[in-house]
Design a protein around this motif. Structure first.
Motif, PDB file in Angstrom:
ATOM      1  N   LEU A  42       0.825  -1.210   0.000  1.00 38.30           N
ATOM      2  CA  LEU A  42       0.000   0.000   0.000  1.00 38.30           C
ATOM      3  C   LEU A  42       0.854   1.252   0.000  1.00 38.30           C
ATOM      4  O   LEU A  42       1.863   1.329   0.714  1.00 38.30           O
ATOM      5  CB  LEU A  42      -0.918   0.000   1.233  1.00 38.30           C
ATOM      6  N   PRO A  88      -4.580   5.479  -1.812  1.00 37.85           N
ATOM      7  CA  PRO A  88      -5.088   4.099  -1.819  1.00 37.85           C
ATOM      8  C   PRO A  88      -5.231   3.519  -3.220  1.00 37.85           C
ATOM      9  O   PRO A  88      -5.399   2.303  -3.370  1.00 37.85           O
ATOM     10  CB  PRO A  88      -6.457   4.228  -1.133  1.00 37.85           C
ATOM     11  N   ASP A 118      -8.707   2.165   3.334  1.00 41.03           N
ATOM     12  CA  ASP A 118      -7.878   1.876   2.168  1.00 41.03           C
ATOM     13  C   ASP A 118      -8.656   1.333   0.965  1.00 41.03           C
ATOM     14  O   ASP A 118      -8.337   1.667  -0.172  1.00 41.03           O
ATOM     15  CB  ASP A 118      -6.779   0.873   2.533  1.00 41.03           C
TER      16      ASP A 118
END
Length: 546
Positions: free
Chosen positions: A100, A105, A448
């Motif tokens: 990530l 995101p 996210d």
């Protein structure tokens, strides 16, 4: 001394002594029981702690991190990627890795490994992600240990047990629209979704009144005006977004989700009352509220429709827009133009006139408003062509699309001589509860996953609404002009106050609306409403806290 009574006297002494010894024995037994119970509880707590430590023994030796490999592993060339290590003596299974970008995101990578075997050294997995700023990437891993327990090591490297399900509460239409996006993410982590649906106010009260933490959800889907009450009861947690991540959202949506300087919700949609118009029945937007009634009555006299306009009654969220249109208000305004929840306007001359105007729409006046009409009934009257106007929200868009209705979106018109309506704007989002049992994966889901552009866009296709994410909003406006019209109405409005008393403010207003529609005089209703709100805002009313 009477010797004939001696046996009775001795018998009484013996009985008393027996009772005394029995009492002493009972106290001793009770004390022994307490000691043994305390020892059992201490032993049980110790065993539970030992079990927890033993469960973590293997999981603690499994890790993954972002880093640079001089030899590039299997690629045999330098590069950035994911290092994976299982330093235990047995394999772990069904591992999933998420790489990530903490800034965005939308930038991510995911890969899976069926088995991570024991290894003395970490194994390197090259990544296709840009390595221009490698410190901005983090790795999260989920896996199943040799005992069958599921684990997650989060972006900060912290280890947590994963429960079998994430529990989500929300109203049925939103949960149905979101279910696929919840499930896709959770399934990849070996977790299920358990959803509870219902009326959003019923769910809010259930959360406020919940005593059993085992019944609490991990995520609640709701409007931002809940935040004050939920924070006051310590039921939700603040959330963190990077500056780049925050920039992806419309500023108004983040402002609404912020309380005392902390972000408590991840926004995904705007909503506010607007005037929806069937252009096949009325071609031009009304110039005023009176003009709307005139146009609606003209269509009704032709026998084409049943009502000149419709809205959900007695929902205060919709009826408050009409109170504003009539020149009234509940709250005053600060010097900067924002709402001042410490200043009530119920007994002002303008609001008294507005309440009379509202009453005139009900049973004691022109009977434009049925006494009770629910959301689905109001929407059905509109999309079926039985009324040309609906004061509603973006909830109607999906039904209008299915009915192939030619639709226009206009601001709620004001009565002649009244300033333009500044509607109450609602921002819907995701709240993370403090007492949920799967908070880590729930946090990842709402922070996210659901904030990605592709998810926001796909969600809009499933359930048309006004997205809070900027890029999804622009795409929605390009596809459907109604989205742009809704958004312009929102920009002209005020975010609903999120003070702890707001839920009860709406309930008091609802009761007042019912009385006015039924024909009660506006003066007594105004005085009673003002007294109720004054007590609420001064803390003289029990807000249903735990």
């Amino acid at each position: 001394m009477n010797l004939t009574s001696l046996p009775d006297w001795l018998s009484s002494i013996s009985s008393a002594a027996a009772l005394l010894f029995a009492a002493i024995a009972a106290v001793a037994a009770r004390n022994v029981y307490k000691i043994e119970s305390a020892r059992d509880q201490a032993n049980a707590a110790l065993r539970a702690k030992q079990d927890a430590l033993e469960r973590r023994d293997q999981a603690a030796l499994v890790s993954a991190w972002w880093g640079y490999s001089p030899d590039g592993g299997q690629q045999s060339q330098p590069g950035w990627g994911v290092f994976v290590r299982n330093a235990s003596e047995t394999p772990v299974y069904n591992a999933g890795f998420s790489v990530l970008d903490v800034r965005d995101p939308n930038v991510s990578e995911r890969f899976d490994m069926v088995v991570i075997p024991p290894a003395a050294e970490p194994v390197f997995h090259p990544s296709p992600l840009s390595a221009s700023k490698p410190a901005d990437f983090r790795v999260e891993v989920t896996f199943t240990d040799s005992r069958g327990q599921r684990w997650i090591r989060d972006k900060q490297g912290r280890l947590h047990e994963l429960g079998p399900a994430v529990v989500v509460w929300g109203d049925e239409s939103r949960i149905n629209a979101l279910r696929r996006f919840f499930s896709d993410f959770l399934a990849s982590h070996g977790v299920e979704i358990h959803a509870r649906t219902g009326d959003i106010e019923d769910l809010r009260r259930a959360l406020l009144d919940a005593d059993d933490a085992t019944a609490a959800p991990d995520i609640v889907v709701g409007p931002h005006d809940w935040i004050g009450g939920l924070v006051e009861q310590q039921l939700i947690e603040p959330l963190t977004l990077s500056p780049q991540h925050r920039a992806a959202f419309d500023a108004l949506s983040l402002e609404a989700m912020t309380y005392h300087g902390e972000l408590y919700g991840i926004p995904y949609a705007f909503d506010a009352p607007v005037l929806l118009r069937n252009t096949d029945l009325v071609a031009e937007a009304p110039s005023s509220f009176e003009d709307m009634l005139h146009k609606g009555e003209a269509v009704r006299r032709t026998g084409t429709t049943e009502l000149p306009f419709v809205m959900q009654v007695p929902s205060p969220y919709y009826t408050y827009a009409v109170l504003l249109a009539a020149g009234g208000a509940v709250f005053g305004r600060r010097a900067d133009g924002g709402l001042d929840t410490g200043k009530l306007e119920i007994l002002s001359t303008a609001t008294r006139v507005a309440l009379d105007r509202f009453r005139d729409l009900g049973q004691a006046g022109h009977q434009h408003l049925p006494p009770r009409i629910g959301r689905e009934e109001a929407i059905d009257l509109f999309v079926s062509g039985r009324t040309p106007f609906l004061i509603g929200t973006s909830r109607v868009l999906l039904a209008a699309q299915k009915a192939r209705l030619n639709l226009a979106v206009d601001p709620v018109p004001s009565f002649d001589g009244v300033d333009p309506v500044r509607p109450m704007v609602s921002v819907h989002g995701f709240f993370l509860t403090r007492c949920g049992h799967n908070k880590v994966i729930a946090r990842d889901l709402i922070v996210d996953h659901l904030t990605r552009t592709e998810v926001s866009t796909a969600l809009h296709e499933v359930w048309p609404h006004v997205p809070a994410r900027r890029d999804a909003l622009e795409r929605g406006r390009d596809i459907d002009p109604a989205i742009g019209a809704f958004y312009e109405a929102f920009r002209a409005g005020d975010p609903m106050p999120s003070i702890p008393q707001m839920g009860d403010v709406w309930q008091s207003l609802r009761s007042a609306v019912i009385k006015l529609v039924d024909g009660a005089e506006a003066g007594p209703v105004a005085r009673q409403l003002s007294k109720q709100l004054e007590d609420l805002l001064n803390g003289k009313h029990n807000r249903g806290t735990r």
